[in-house]
Motif scaffolding. Structure first.
Motif, PDB file in Angstrom:
ATOM      1  N   ARG A   1      92.418 -36.891-111.228  1.00 35.20           N
ATOM      2  CA  ARG A   1      91.721 -37.124-112.485  1.00 35.20           C
ATOM      3  C   ARG A   1      90.296 -36.595-112.403  1.00 35.20           C
ATOM      4  O   ARG A   1      89.646 -36.738-111.356  1.00 35.20           O
ATOM      5  CB  ARG A   1      91.683 -38.616-112.835  1.00 35.20           C
ATOM      6  CG  ARG A   1      93.016 -39.178-113.293  1.00 35.20           C
ATOM      7  CD  ARG A   1      92.880 -40.633-113.696  1.00 35.20           C
ATOM      8  NE  ARG A   1      94.103 -41.152-114.295  1.00 35.20           N
ATOM      9  CZ  ARG A   1      94.244 -42.374-114.778  1.00 35.20           C
ATOM     10  NH1 ARG A   1      93.209 -43.226-114.739  1.00 35.20           N
ATOM     11  NH2 ARG A   1      95.382 -42.770-115.305  1.00 35.20           N
TER      12      ARG A   1
ATOM     13  N   PRO B   1      87.746 -51.857-109.213  1.00 37.70           N
ATOM     14  CA  PRO B   1      88.482 -50.684-108.746  1.00 37.70           C
ATOM     15  C   PRO B   1      89.905 -51.065-108.363  1.00 37.70           C
ATOM     16  O   PRO B   1      90.168 -52.206-107.970  1.00 37.70           O
ATOM     17  CB  PRO B   1      87.686 -50.249-107.512  1.00 37.70           C
ATOM     18  CG  PRO B   1      87.088 -51.514-106.998  1.00 37.70           C
ATOM     19  CD  PRO B   1      86.786 -52.342-108.215  1.00 37.70           C
TER      20      PRO B   1
ATOM     21  N   SER C   1      85.380 -37.328-109.850  1.00 38.75           N
ATOM     22  CA  SER C   1      86.812 -37.045-109.796  1.00 38.75           C
ATOM     23  C   SER C   1      87.508 -38.090-108.943  1.00 38.75           C
ATOM     24  O   SER C   1      86.890 -38.738-108.092  1.00 38.75           O
ATOM     25  CB  SER C   1      87.076 -35.642-109.237  1.00 38.75           C
ATOM     26  OG  SER C   1      86.640 -35.530-107.890  1.00 38.75           O
ATOM     27  N   LEU C   2      88.791 -38.260-109.188  1.00 39.46           N
ATOM     28  CA  LEU C   2      89.601 -39.232-108.463  1.00 39.46           C
ATOM     29  C   LEU C   2      90.734 -38.482-107.777  1.00 39.46           C
ATOM     30  O   LEU C   2      91.527 -37.794-108.444  1.00 39.46           O
ATOM     31  CB  LEU C   2      90.146 -40.279-109.438  1.00 39.46           C
ATOM     32  CG  LEU C   2      90.917 -41.464-108.860  1.00 39.46           C
ATOM     33  CD1 LEU C   2      90.062 -42.266-107.873  1.00 39.46           C
ATOM     34  CD2 LEU C   2      91.402 -42.373-109.994  1.00 39.46           C
TER      35      LEU C   2
ATOM     36  N   ALA D   1      85.030 -44.629-102.217  1.00 34.93           N
ATOM     37  CA  ALA D   1      84.185 -43.685-102.959  1.00 34.93           C
ATOM     38  C   ALA D   1      83.349 -42.858-102.006  1.00 34.93           C
ATOM     39  O   ALA D   1      82.896 -43.349-100.957  1.00 34.93           O
ATOM     40  CB  ALA D   1      83.285 -44.429-103.939  1.00 34.93           C
TER      41      ALA D   1
ATOM     42  N   VAL E   1      91.230 -47.862-103.037  1.00 35.88           N
ATOM     43  CA  VAL E   1      90.354 -46.771-103.462  1.00 35.88           C
ATOM     44  C   VAL E   1      88.973 -46.943-102.840  1.00 35.88           C
ATOM     45  O   VAL E   1      88.409 -48.047-102.859  1.00 35.88           O
ATOM     46  CB  VAL E   1      90.225 -46.713-105.003  1.00 35.88           C
ATOM     47  CG1 VAL E   1      89.143 -45.727-105.424  1.00 35.88           C
ATOM     48  CG2 VAL E   1      91.550 -46.323-105.633  1.00 35.88           C
TER      49      VAL E   1
ATOM     50  N   TRP F   1      95.642 -45.707-112.898  1.00 35.04           N
ATOM     51  CA  TRP F   1      95.901 -44.535-112.054  1.00 35.04           C
ATOM     52  C   TRP F   1      97.170 -44.734-111.239  1.00 35.04           C
ATOM     53  O   TRP F   1      97.405 -45.812-110.681  1.00 35.04           O
ATOM     54  CB  TRP F   1      94.710 -44.296-111.140  1.00 35.04           C
ATOM     55  CG  TRP F   1      94.797 -43.054-110.309  1.00 35.04           C
ATOM     56  CD1 TRP F   1      95.122 -41.808-110.712  1.00 35.04           C
ATOM     57  CD2 TRP F   1      94.533 -42.947-108.898  1.00 35.04           C
ATOM     58  NE1 TRP F   1      95.074 -40.907-109.676  1.00 35.04           N
ATOM     59  CE2 TRP F   1      94.713 -41.586-108.539  1.00 35.04           C
ATOM     60  CE3 TRP F   1      94.148 -43.852-107.914  1.00 35.04           C
ATOM     61  CZ2 TRP F   1      94.530 -41.131-107.238  1.00 35.04           C
ATOM     62  CZ3 TRP F   1      93.970 -43.397-106.622  1.00 35.04           C
ATOM     63  CH2 TRP F   1      94.154 -42.044-106.284  1.00 35.04           C
TER      64      TRP F   1
ATOM     65  N   GLY G   1      92.942 -43.602-101.776  1.00 34.72           N
ATOM     66  CA  GLY G   1      92.474 -42.692-102.811  1.00 34.72           C
ATOM     67  C   GLY G   1      90.960 -42.694-102.782  1.00 34.72           C
ATOM     68  O   GLY G   1      90.330 -43.638-102.295  1.00 34.72           O
TER      69      GLY G   1
ATOM     70  N   LEU H   1      87.319 -41.831-104.957  1.00 38.87           N
ATOM     71  CA  LEU H   1      86.508 -41.482-106.121  1.00 38.87           C
ATOM     72  C   LEU H   1      85.320 -40.692-105.609  1.00 38.87           C
ATOM     73  O   LEU H   1      84.491 -41.206-104.850  1.00 38.87           O
ATOM     74  CB  LEU H   1      86.036 -42.755-106.827  1.00 38.87           C
ATOM     75  CG  LEU H   1      85.120 -42.590-108.034  1.00 38.87           C
ATOM     76  CD1 LEU H   1      85.810 -41.855-109.163  1.00 38.87           C
ATOM     77  CD2 LEU H   1      84.621 -43.956-108.512  1.00 38.87           C
TER      78      LEU H   1
ATOM     79  N   LEU I   1      89.616 -44.785-113.557  1.00 39.45           N
ATOM     80  CA  LEU I   1      90.421 -45.526-112.593  1.00 39.45           C
ATOM     81  C   LEU I   1      91.566 -46.295-113.232  1.00 39.45           C
ATOM     82  O   LEU I   1      92.555 -46.617-112.568  1.00 39.45           O
ATOM     83  CB  LEU I   1      89.526 -46.515-111.837  1.00 39.45           C
ATOM     84  CG  LEU I   1      88.379 -45.910-111.021  1.00 39.45           C
ATOM     85  CD1 LEU I   1      87.385 -46.988-110.613  1.00 39.45           C
ATOM     86  CD2 LEU I   1      88.922 -45.210-109.794  1.00 39.45           C
TER      87      LEU I   1
END
Length: 295
Positions: free
Chosen positions: A151, A16, A175-176, A22, A20, A145, A117, A119, A142
């Motif tokens: 995304r 990743p 989605s991101l 999740a 980021v 990005w 960010g 995910l 990813l």
């Protein structure tokens, strides 16, 4: 617009990007799967004898995202079951009362996300790509990005102009999102479509990244059965701890289940029973007394 295309899935890195985290959304009631979801939250319904939530966490692990510092799971409906299943694998956000929806669930985790960010994955998304294992199969989401745009993972829609599509694609579960769009999400009921995705699309800041494998959202008995049959391949998928003395044809049979009759294109949940005089076709059997048609 659609992109990026970074070559074969198996050649992409599964690491990743920095900054980021999740979130797996597992709080929903799964109303379309009732009465199955009166016994289990949708996130814990098994597909191919693996709870959907476990599949989501394994996919994130395949991206290098593991543990409560990097992964969060929200819970609400039958939340105790979700909490027990997650244990110390992830940070838990237990929503009081009714589920907060996709936007509210993320908004309640703002202090945990803390500038990163995120995910976001739906626990009920079944994804399988023969060309790449879980994690690397969505790595294009990813890759490269910019940390600022939105995304979505998607597949071409049968009707590209249908409501609910994005650039002619249907959403396929992940989605991101950049922190700039997460930091102001309130912890009240709301959905990401209206709160984040459509505004980003209108601003020209949303990209659909194609998913090349198979996707089912498992939200209906028919799609839930289809996902299980895909996981089973061309034959039967029988847990070693199941007892099958009858017939099994293109079906999934869970741990501790007993099949004395015949099952065809069906799912038999862990611990469920099929009597010697029963012939089940295209159904989900839970326990000894619940049979849900999936045609």
């Amino acid at each position: 617009m659609t992109g990026p295309d970074d070559g074969p899935a198996e050649s992409r890195t599964a690491a990743p990007p920095d900054g980021v985290c999740a979130v797996v959304l597992a709080a929903g009631e799964g109303t379309r799967l009732r009465p199955l979801t009166e016994r289990l939250p949708k996130a814990l319904c098994p597909v191919g004898n693996v709870p959907l939530l476990d599949r989501a966490l394994a996919r994130l692990a395949g991206l290098g995202l593991t543990g409560p510092a990097a992964v969060a799971v929200n819970a609400c409906y039958l939340g105790d079951q979700v909490v027990d299943r997650v244990g110390d694998q992830a940070h838990l956000s237990v929503e009081p009362g009714s589920p907060l929806g996709t936007a509210g669930g993320v908004g309640r985790l703002r202090d945990w996300i803390a500038g990163r960010g995120v995910l976001v994955g739906n626990a009920d998304a079944y994804l399988a790509d023969p060309a790449a294992p879980p994690g690397p199969d969505i790595a294009a989401l990813l890759a490269g990005w910019d940390g600022d745009s939105v995304r979505l993972l998607g597949q071409p829609a049968p009707d590209p102009s249908a409501p609910g599509t994005f650039d002619g694609h249907v959403f396929t579960g992940f989605s991101l999102l950049p922190w700039r769009l997460v930091r102001d999400l309130p912890a009240v009921f709301g959905d990401l479509v209206r709160a984040v995705w459509r505004p980003a699309e209108a601003a020209g800041r949303l990209t659909v990244v194609p998913y090349r494998g198979t996707f089912y959202d498992t939200g209906t008995p028919a799609d839930y059965l289809a996902a299980n049959l895909h996981a089973a391949g061309d034959g039967c998928l029988i847990d070693p701890a199941a007892t099958v003395t009858g017939g099994c044809h293109r079906s999934v049979v869970g741990a501790g289940a007993t099949v004395r009759g015949e099952v065809t294109r069906s799912v038999v949940w862990p611990g469920a029973t099929v009597g010697a005089d029963e012939r089940l076709h295209a159904v989900i059997r839970a326990g000894a007394d619940l049979t849900v048609p999936a045609d």
